[in-house]
Write an enzyme that holds these catalytic residues in place. Structure first.
Site, PDB file in Angstrom:
ATOM      1  N   LYS A 101      -1.825  -1.022  -1.735  1.00  0.00           N
ATOM      2  CA  LYS A 101      -1.372  -2.227  -2.329  1.00  0.00           C
ATOM      3  C   LYS A 101      -1.285  -3.185  -1.143  1.00  0.00           C
ATOM      4  O   LYS A 101      -1.682  -4.503  -1.395  1.00  0.00           O
ATOM      5  CB  LYS A 101      -0.120  -1.756  -3.106  1.00  0.00           C
ATOM      6  CG  LYS A 101      -0.387  -1.057  -4.114  1.00  0.00           C
ATOM      7  CD  LYS A 101       0.946  -0.608  -4.994  1.00  0.00           C
ATOM      8  CE  LYS A 101       0.571   0.283  -6.336  1.00  0.00           C
ATOM      9  NZ  LYS A 101       1.621   1.177  -6.884  1.00  0.00           N
ATOM     10  N   ASP A 144       4.430  -5.249 -12.495  1.00  0.00           N
ATOM     11  CA  ASP A 144       3.912  -3.728 -13.065  1.00  0.00           C
ATOM     12  C   ASP A 144       3.739  -3.986 -14.387  1.00  0.00           C
ATOM     13  O   ASP A 144       3.319  -3.029 -15.137  1.00  0.00           O
ATOM     14  CB  ASP A 144       4.874  -2.821 -12.655  1.00  0.00           C
ATOM     15  CG  ASP A 144       4.661  -1.956 -11.475  1.00  0.00           C
ATOM     16  OD1 ASP A 144       3.209  -1.727 -11.288  1.00  0.00           O
ATOM     17  OD2 ASP A 144       5.510  -1.287 -10.556  1.00  0.00           O
ATOM     18  N   GLN A 151       8.002   1.329  -6.044  1.00  0.00           N
ATOM     19  CA  GLN A 151       7.107   2.304  -6.362  1.00  0.00           C
ATOM     20  C   GLN A 151       7.620   3.582  -7.165  1.00  0.00           C
ATOM     21  O   GLN A 151       8.965   3.930  -6.592  1.00  0.00           O
ATOM     22  CB  GLN A 151       6.228   3.056  -5.314  1.00  0.00           C
ATOM     23  CG  GLN A 151       5.299   3.732  -5.101  1.00  0.00           C
ATOM     24  CD  GLN A 151       3.937   3.295  -5.774  1.00  0.00           C
ATOM     25  OE1 GLN A 151       3.666   2.266  -5.919  1.00  0.00           O
ATOM     26  NE2 GLN A 151       3.133   4.260  -6.257  1.00  0.00           N
TER      27      GLN A 151
HETATM   28  N1  GUN Z   1       3.494   5.270  -9.328  1.00  0.00           N
HETATM   29  C1  GUN Z   1       2.184   5.454  -9.733  1.00  0.00           C
HETATM   30  N2  GUN Z   1       1.299   4.426 -10.161  1.00  0.00           N
HETATM   31  C2  GUN Z   1       2.383   3.255 -10.225  1.00  0.00           C
HETATM   32  C3  GUN Z   1       2.358   2.011 -10.511  1.00  0.00           C
HETATM   33  O1  GUN Z   1       1.235   1.570 -11.122  1.00  0.00           O
HETATM   34  N3  GUN Z   1       3.474   1.210 -10.282  1.00  0.00           N
HETATM   35  C4  GUN Z   1       4.492   1.900  -9.612  1.00  0.00           C
HETATM   36  N4  GUN Z   1       5.546   0.836  -9.550  1.00  0.00           N
HETATM   37  N5  GUN Z   1       4.484   3.019  -9.290  1.00  0.00           N
HETATM   38  C5  GUN Z   1       3.584   3.906  -9.332  1.00  0.00           C
END
Ligand code: GUN
Length: 288
Positions: free
Chosen positions: A53, A120, A97
C-alpha cells in the site's frame, strides 16, 4: 481453458495511471493527497499488505505516513493517534490494517476514524451510505470487483448474481453494489445447504469465503462471470483463491486469476478513495 481472463493487474495499472494524473493536478494546487497507514503488531501478511500500500502511494504521487506500533500498543493510544490524524489537514485517508491484536476492539477503532477519511469504507456511516444509495466510500475489495465485472462489458441489469460469503468487508457490501447495479442478488454462506443450487443459476458469481475449492466446475453456469476474492495457499504452498480455477475456467465465460485478479484492484481502489477524499477535503483557511 474456455473462459476469458479478467486481468486485474492491467486494470489496476490503468487506474493507478489515472490516480497519478489527478494526484499531480491536486498537488500542483497545493494539496498533495495523503494517506496514513497504521499497523499494530507483527502479523507477517499484514506487513506485506502494508508495504504494498505504501509503495503504491509512492508510485502514484500520494504521500503516505506509516505508523508501526508494537502488539502491546493500547487501544487508548491507538484511538488517540487516530484523533490526531483526523485533525491533520495533510492527511485525507486513514487506514488501520486488520486484524488488530485481540485486546483492541476493531469496531471502536473503525468508528473513531473520521467518516471523511474512511478510505477503507468500513465505518458505519460509509456502510449506511452504501445501504441507502448515498455517496460515500465503498470498501476497496468489492469496489474493485465491480470494476473487474465492468471490463467484461456485460450489463448487470436483470442478471442473477451470487455472492458466496457474508463478511462486513467483502460479502455484504458486494451484494449491495450488485443490487445497486440492478442484479438479482443471492448471498450464500456457511449456513447455506447447497450453494451449487444457487450458483448454477448465476450469471455472476463472487467467491469471498477464504477457503479453497468453494466453487467447482459443476457449480457454474456456462458463460458465467466468476470473480475470485479468495487468497489461500494450496498443499504446495502456492497462492490460490476460493475457486477451482483449472475446472471452472473450462465452464465460465470470464474469470479472475489468483494472484493477479482482485488483489491488485483492492489496492488500486484504496488509491482512488484516498484521491477522492483529498479532492473533496474542505479547504483549510490559515488564520494570520
Ligand atoms: N486486512 C486485510 N485486508 C484489509 C483491508 O482491505 N483493509 C484493512 N484496513 N485491513 C485489511
Amino acid at each position: 481453458m474456455t473462459a476469458q481472463l479478467i486481468d486485474g493487474n492491467a486494470l489496476a495499472r490503468t487506474i493507478r495511471a489515472e490516480v497519478t494524473e489527478r494526484a499531480a493536478a491536486l498537488t500542483a494546487r497545493g494539496r498533495q493527497p495523503g494517506l496514513a497507514v497504521i499497523l499494530v503488531g507483527e502479523d507477517p501478511a499484514s506487513q506485506v499488505y502494508v508495504k504494498h500500500k505504501v509503495n503504491d502511494c509512492e508510485t502514484s504521487g500520494v504521500r503516505s505516513v506509516l505508523d508501526r506500533y508494537p502488539a502491546t500498543f493500547s487501544e487508548a493510544e491507538l484511538l488517540a493517534r487516530i484523533e490526531v490524524l483526523n485533525a491533520d489537514p495533510s492527511i485525507h485517508g486513514i487506514l488501520v490494517q486488520m486484524p488488530l491484536p485481540k485486546h483492541i476492539d476493531p469496531h471502536k477503532v473503525i468508528e473513531t476514524i473520521s467518516p471523511l477519511k474512511d478510505v477503507d469504507g468500513f465505518h458505519v456511516q460509509s456502510a449506511g451510505a452504501l445501504m441507502v444509495g448515498q455517496p460515500g466510500f465503498r470498501p476497496c475489495t468489492p469496489y474493485g470487483c465491480m470494476k473487474l465485472i465492468e471490463t467484461t462489458g456485460i450489463s448487470l441489469k436483470g442478471k442473477n448474481a451470487v455472492v458466496i460469503g457474508r463478511s462486513n468487508t467483502v460479502g455484504k457490501p458486494m451484494a449491495l453494489l450488485l443490487l445497486q447495479a440492478n442484479a438479482t442478488v443471492t448471498v450464500c454462506h456457511s449456513g447455506t445447504a447447497d450453494i451449487g443450487l444457487y450458483t448454477r443459476q448465476a450469471d455472476v458469481v463472487v467467491a469471498a469465503v477464504g477457503k479453497r475449492m468453494v466453487l467447482t466446475a459443476d457449480m457454474v453456469k456456462p458463460g458465467a462471470v466468476v470473480i475470485d476474492v479468495g487468497m489461500n495457499r494450496d498443499e504446495a504452498g502456492k497462492l490460490c483463491g476460493d475457486v477451482d480455477f483449472a475446472g471452472v475456467s473450462q465452464v465460465a465465460g470470464w474469470i479472475t486469476p489468483v494472484p493477479g485478479g482482485v488483489g491488485p484492484m483492492t489496492r488500486a481502489m484504496l488509491l482512488v478513495n484516498t484521491l477522492e477524499a483529498a479532492e473533496r477535503a474542505p479547504t483549510v483557511v490559515h488564520s494570520v
